[in-house]
Design a protein around this motif. Sequence first.
Motif, PDB file in Angstrom:
ATOM      1  N   THR A  32      23.949  22.619 -43.218  1.00 59.72           N
ATOM      2  CA  THR A  32      25.384  22.483 -43.499  1.00 59.72           C
ATOM      3  C   THR A  32      26.151  23.670 -42.911  1.00 59.72           C
ATOM      4  N   SER A  33      25.443  24.768 -42.675  1.00 58.41           N
ATOM      5  CA  SER A  33      26.093  25.945 -42.068  1.00 58.41           C
ATOM      6  C   SER A  33      25.243  26.409 -40.884  1.00 58.41           C
ATOM      7  N   SER A  34      25.823  27.252 -40.026  1.00 59.09           N
ATOM      8  CA  SER A  34      25.036  27.731 -38.883  1.00 59.09           C
ATOM      9  C   SER A  34      24.195  28.936 -39.278  1.00 59.09           C
ATOM     10  N   GLU A  69      23.354   9.126 -43.988  1.00 60.51           N
ATOM     11  CA  GLU A  69      24.408   9.185 -42.960  1.00 60.51           C
ATOM     12  C   GLU A  69      23.853   9.759 -41.654  1.00 60.51           C
ATOM     13  N   TYR A  70      22.998  10.782 -41.783  1.00 57.15           N
ATOM     14  CA  TYR A  70      22.354  11.354 -40.590  1.00 57.15           C
ATOM     15  C   TYR A  70      21.510  10.273 -39.888  1.00 57.15           C
ATOM     16  N   ALA A  71      20.810   9.471 -40.698  1.00 55.79           N
ATOM     17  CA  ALA A  71      19.960   8.413 -40.117  1.00 55.79           C
ATOM     18  C   ALA A  71      20.811   7.398 -39.354  1.00 55.79           C
ATOM     19  N   THR A  85      12.978  13.577 -46.726  1.00 57.08           N
ATOM     20  CA  THR A  85      13.857  13.664 -47.908  1.00 57.08           C
ATOM     21  C   THR A  85      13.445  12.622 -48.945  1.00 57.08           C
ATOM     22  N   THR A  86      13.493  13.003 -50.220  1.00 60.91           N
ATOM     23  CA  THR A  86      13.130  12.080 -51.299  1.00 60.91           C
ATOM     24  C   THR A  86      14.332  11.890 -52.235  1.00 60.91           C
ATOM     25  N   GLY A  87      14.200  10.920 -53.144  1.00 56.47           N
ATOM     26  CA  GLY A  87      15.222  10.729 -54.173  1.00 56.47           C
ATOM     27  C   GLY A  87      16.281   9.698 -53.812  1.00 56.47           C
ATOM     28  N   SER A 109       7.047   9.915 -48.603  1.00 55.08           N
ATOM     29  CA  SER A 109       7.396  10.768 -49.744  1.00 55.08           C
ATOM     30  C   SER A 109       6.547  12.031 -49.740  1.00 55.08           C
ATOM     31  N   ASN A 110       5.459  12.023 -48.941  1.00 53.99           N
ATOM     32  CA  ASN A 110       4.616  13.224 -48.889  1.00 53.99           C
ATOM     33  C   ASN A 110       3.857  13.265 -47.564  1.00 53.99           C
ATOM     34  N   PHE A 111       4.047  14.334 -46.806  1.00 53.89           N
ATOM     35  CA  PHE A 111       3.407  14.462 -45.497  1.00 53.89           C
ATOM     36  C   PHE A 111       2.099  15.245 -45.555  1.00 53.89           C
ATOM     37  N   ALA A 112       1.558  15.451 -46.755  1.00 51.85           N
ATOM     38  CA  ALA A 112       0.251  16.107 -46.869  1.00 51.85           C
ATOM     39  C   ALA A 112      -0.846  15.044 -46.721  1.00 51.85           C
TER      40      ALA A 112
END
Length: 246
Positions: A32-34, A69-71, A85-87, A109-112
């Motif tokens: 959201t910020s640089s 929105e990014y998607a 991202t989850t939720g 939901s999990n990249f492990a």
Amino acid sequence: MNLLVIGATGRTGSEIVAEASGRGHDVTGVATSSDTIEDVRVYPDDELPELLADADVAIDFTVPSASHEYAALAAEAGVPYVVGTTGFDEDGLDALRAASESTPVLKASNFARGVQALLRVVEAGAEALPDYDIELTETHHNGKRDAPSGTAKTLLDVIDSAREDALDRVHGREGEHEREDSEVGVHVRRAGNVRGEHEVLLADNDEVLTLTHRAESRRVFAAGAVDAAEWLLGREAGWYDFEDVL
Ligand SMILES: NC(=O)c1ccc[n+]([C@@H]2O[C@H](COP(=O)([O-])OP(=O)(O)OC[C@H]3O[C@@H](n4cnc5c(N)ncnc54)[C@H](OP(=O)(O)O)[C@@H]3O)[C@@H](O)[C@H]2O)c1
């Protein structure tokens, strides 16, 4: 490849920046910020449309309210999209599915890798012990917003599909309440800097089986997310999950 990490200043995003740079990818960050993370420039998210024009793949570890929105922007630009991202609520998930009609979208939901193995073991345990009580406990750091975790929900879906009888998810317990056979208890703890711990307990009166996964570092999620991004490059538009990568 040119990799855009959205949420690059975050707990997980900054690990992804380090992992992807270490593998030799050209990484650009968005938040959201640089900022600057690991010598990688991080741009504010209002510059996302221009940044997507130069990206081969985007990885998103942000918040569900911004992520869908990014998607949509990635879909417009035709950039493959990895979502950690989850939720998400149903509307958010619908927005991701809509994006997958015009670009490849991989959501996990999990990249492990260990959690993917846990899902299979839990399914086998729930099938093999059909009458046992099941309780699920998850623990995460005190900054986690969504509860139960996305991984806990995926585990509950696996348990549901392994059991013939529909299970009622009971979130925490308080007061006088006799446990029903149809219940699966769901318990959430938030404390300190715990990276992520999931335990499924199966028990009858004479024995207890516990199946536990514990992430020791966020690097495990970063490695899985970058594996997914490398795998997604060049795929057709559609919906994918981490199991496809493995
Ligand atoms: N799938 C998996 O394997 C896995 C593993 C770990 C975490 N996660 C999930 O990944 C997500 C991020 O977790 P985290 O712990 O890394 O989060 P975090 O530390 O809070 O970082 C969030 C990042 O998202 C950015 N962001 C972009 N838009 C935002 C908005 N509208 N509001 C707030 N932040 C925004 C933040 O930028 P600024 O700092 O500039 O605000 C920051 O870079 C969560 O949903 C979490 O559950 C998934």
